[in-house]
Design a protein around this motif. Structure first.
Motif, PDB file in Angstrom:
ATOM      1  N   PRO A 154       0.811  -1.227   0.000  1.00  0.00           N
ATOM      2  CA  PRO A 154       0.000   0.000   0.000  1.00  0.00           C
ATOM      3  C   PRO A 154       0.844   1.277   0.000  1.00  0.00           C
ATOM      4  O   PRO A 154       0.423   2.303  -0.534  1.00  0.00           O
ATOM      5  CB  PRO A 154      -0.823  -0.111   1.293  1.00  0.00           C
ATOM      6  CG  PRO A 154      -0.804  -1.566   1.634  1.00  0.00           C
ATOM      7  CD  PRO A 154       0.515  -2.078   1.159  1.00  0.00           C
ATOM      8  N   ASN A 155       2.037   1.210   0.575  1.00  0.00           N
ATOM      9  CA  ASN A 155       2.894   2.399   0.667  1.00  0.00           C
ATOM     10  C   ASN A 155       3.929   2.424  -0.457  1.00  0.00           C
ATOM     11  O   ASN A 155       5.063   2.870  -0.265  1.00  0.00           O
ATOM     12  CB  ASN A 155       3.600   2.437   2.017  1.00  0.00           C
ATOM     13  CG  ASN A 155       4.529   1.236   2.214  1.00  0.00           C
ATOM     14  OD1 ASN A 155       4.273   0.168   1.668  1.00  0.00           O
ATOM     15  ND2 ASN A 155       5.597   1.415   2.983  1.00  0.00           N
ATOM     16  N   TYR A 156       3.549   1.957  -1.645  1.00  0.00           N
ATOM     17  CA  TYR A 156       4.526   1.825  -2.729  1.00  0.00           C
ATOM     18  C   TYR A 156       5.178   3.146  -3.109  1.00  0.00           C
ATOM     19  O   TYR A 156       6.310   3.171  -3.603  1.00  0.00           O
ATOM     20  CB  TYR A 156       3.866   1.187  -3.967  1.00  0.00           C
ATOM     21  CG  TYR A 156       2.798   2.047  -4.621  1.00  0.00           C
ATOM     22  CD1 TYR A 156       3.110   2.922  -5.656  1.00  0.00           C
ATOM     23  CD2 TYR A 156       1.478   1.983  -4.202  1.00  0.00           C
ATOM     24  CE1 TYR A 156       2.141   3.702  -6.251  1.00  0.00           C
ATOM     25  CE2 TYR A 156       0.508   2.763  -4.784  1.00  0.00           C
ATOM     26  CZ  TYR A 156       0.836   3.622  -5.811  1.00  0.00           C
ATOM     27  OH  TYR A 156      -0.142   4.394  -6.395  1.00  0.00           O
ATOM     28  N   ARG A 157       4.485   4.259  -2.855  1.00  0.00           N
ATOM     29  CA  ARG A 157       5.078   5.564  -3.186  1.00  0.00           C
ATOM     30  C   ARG A 157       6.285   5.888  -2.301  1.00  0.00           C
ATOM     31  O   ARG A 157       7.092   6.751  -2.637  1.00  0.00           O
ATOM     32  CB  ARG A 157       4.029   6.671  -3.056  1.00  0.00           C
ATOM     33  CG  ARG A 157       2.917   6.617  -4.106  1.00  0.00           C
ATOM     34  CD  ARG A 157       1.939   7.765  -3.913  1.00  0.00           C
ATOM     35  NE  ARG A 157       0.894   7.776  -4.920  1.00  0.00           N
ATOM     36  CZ  ARG A 157      -0.247   7.093  -4.833  1.00  0.00           C
ATOM     37  NH1 ARG A 157      -0.470   6.330  -3.759  1.00  0.00           N
ATOM     38  NH2 ARG A 157      -1.156   7.143  -5.788  1.00  0.00           N
ATOM     39  N   ASP A 158       6.364   5.205  -1.169  1.00  0.00           N
ATOM     40  CA  ASP A 158       7.447   5.497  -0.228  1.00  0.00           C
ATOM     41  C   ASP A 158       8.652   4.574  -0.392  1.00  0.00           C
ATOM     42  O   ASP A 158       9.643   4.724   0.331  1.00  0.00           O
ATOM     43  CB  ASP A 158       6.923   5.360   1.211  1.00  0.00           C
ATOM     44  CG  ASP A 158       5.772   6.306   1.506  1.00  0.00           C
ATOM     45  OD1 ASP A 158       5.757   7.403   0.915  1.00  0.00           O
ATOM     46  OD2 ASP A 158       4.887   5.938   2.300  1.00  0.00           O
ATOM     47  N   ASP A 199       0.871  -1.241  -6.683  1.00  0.00           N
ATOM     48  CA  ASP A 199       0.836  -1.647  -5.276  1.00  0.00           C
ATOM     49  C   ASP A 199       0.752  -3.153  -5.092  1.00  0.00           C
ATOM     50  O   ASP A 199       0.496  -3.642  -3.990  1.00  0.00           O
ATOM     51  CB  ASP A 199      -0.357  -0.981  -4.565  1.00  0.00           C
ATOM     52  CG  ASP A 199      -1.697  -1.551  -5.003  1.00  0.00           C
ATOM     53  OD1 ASP A 199      -1.754  -2.230  -6.058  1.00  0.00           O
ATOM     54  OD2 ASP A 199      -2.689  -1.319  -4.286  1.00  0.00           O
TER      55      ASP A 199
END
Length: 322
Positions: free
Chosen positions: A89-93, A112
């Protein structure tokens, strides 16, 4: 409140209204006896579009499919390896080091969602390779989707299913023997694997898997047979080759083969988040296709500029009156 009532109540403006208009147009087209070709770009199989698309196929709301090699194979990957997929879920990070760690674990990320190489890709490679080699030895040739159909019909994967089979669009298509075209298949994971097996000599004849030009020939034959009897609609999810390839069959028949009396596409809808810009085809408005001899002045035309992973299941549910 059913989906249709919900959409009619709340989706009254902007892209929401466009979704309702497109769904109503789709419903009128197929309820009136028309056929529908659906194109799949992006990673719609990994987005589990099969949950809604499979039912559309079973209920004869979809009559042909053009898809990328990724969408063809990823529905099968999900069918046999769903439990080994991982969501991020936090793939942007994620840092580059995080991405490298995923690679080290053989987890191939699609936004994701990580597809597990060993449980999905290599498992399918093993059973499809048997079909490639058997056809190669027998001097037989098939299209990419026909090899998938042979795998499914052979039953070797049934004990490995990890989702309800009714949620696999490829299995639903196989049961209907739906025509499928897979342009540019060689850029998919299994296409890469096939090239590797040709290089290593496991497959002797590279043409054991039939080519894109042959696919266009069979599409032309299908359209020539079907379109004069009943209007054929074009429902495009995303852009790219999955849509570009099949829509060109109409101007090819008219302009290159000089055939007369070939109907234009009878309905057109595209779900896309591509913007209209200089030279952009994926973001081009439907009217541009009139200049290329693909759509007519009176062809029902719709474009829903939104996320297909949200819009397509809603629109399919609307058509199915769920």
């Amino acid at each position: 409140m059913g989906i249709r009532d919900f959409c009619r109540t709340h989706f009254r403006h902007f892209n929401a209204a466009a979704l309702v208009d497109a769904a109503e147009g789709y419903r009128r087209h197929v309820d009136g006896g028309g056929k529908m070709l659906v194109t799949l770009a992006g990673a719609m199989s990994t987005a589990e579009l099969g949950i809604s698309l499979a039912e559309m196929i079973r209920q004869d709301k979809v009559h042909a499919i053009s898809c990328t090699g990724a969408n063809l194979e990823e529905d099968l990957f999900n069918l046999v390896a769903h439990e080994a997929y991982e969501r991020v879920p936090n793939y942007r990070d994620l840092t580059p080091a995080d991405e490298l760690a995923l690679l080290g674990r053989h987890m191939n990320r699609v936004t994701d969602t990580c597809i597990p190489e060993m449980e999905a890709m290599r498992r399918i490679e093993a059973v499809v390779l048997e079909e490639w080699m058997a056809a190669d030895r027998a001097g037989e040739r098939y299209f990419p989707h026909e090899f998938m159909y042979r795998v499914l019909r052979g039953g070797k994967l049934e004990s490995s299913y990890e989702i309800d089979p009714k949620n696999s669009w490829l299995l639903a298509a196989c049961e209907k023997n739906l025509p499928i075209w897979v342009p540019g298949w060689e850029d998919a994971t299994l296409g890469n694997m096939y090239a590797g097996h040709c290089i290593s000599g496991d497959v002797k004849n590279v043409h054991t898997v039939r080519t894109g030009i042959e696919a266009m020939q069979t599409l032309a034959a299908w359209y020539t047979d079907v379109a004069p009897k009943t209007p054929v609609g074009f429902f495009q999810i995303g852009g790219g080759i999955a849509g570009d390839f099949p829509i060109c069959v109409v101007p090819m028949l008219h302009q290159d083969l000089q055939r007369t009396g070939v109907p234009l596409w009878g309905y057109f809808c595209q779900i896309s988040d591509s913007t209209t810009s200089y030279g952009s085809y994926s973001g081009a408005v439907p009217n541009e296709k009139i200049t290329w001899g693909k759509l007519g002045l009176d062809t029902p035309k719709y474009i829903v500029e939104s996320d297909a992973s949200i819009v397509a299941p809603l629109l399919f549910a609307y058509v199915l009156d769920q």
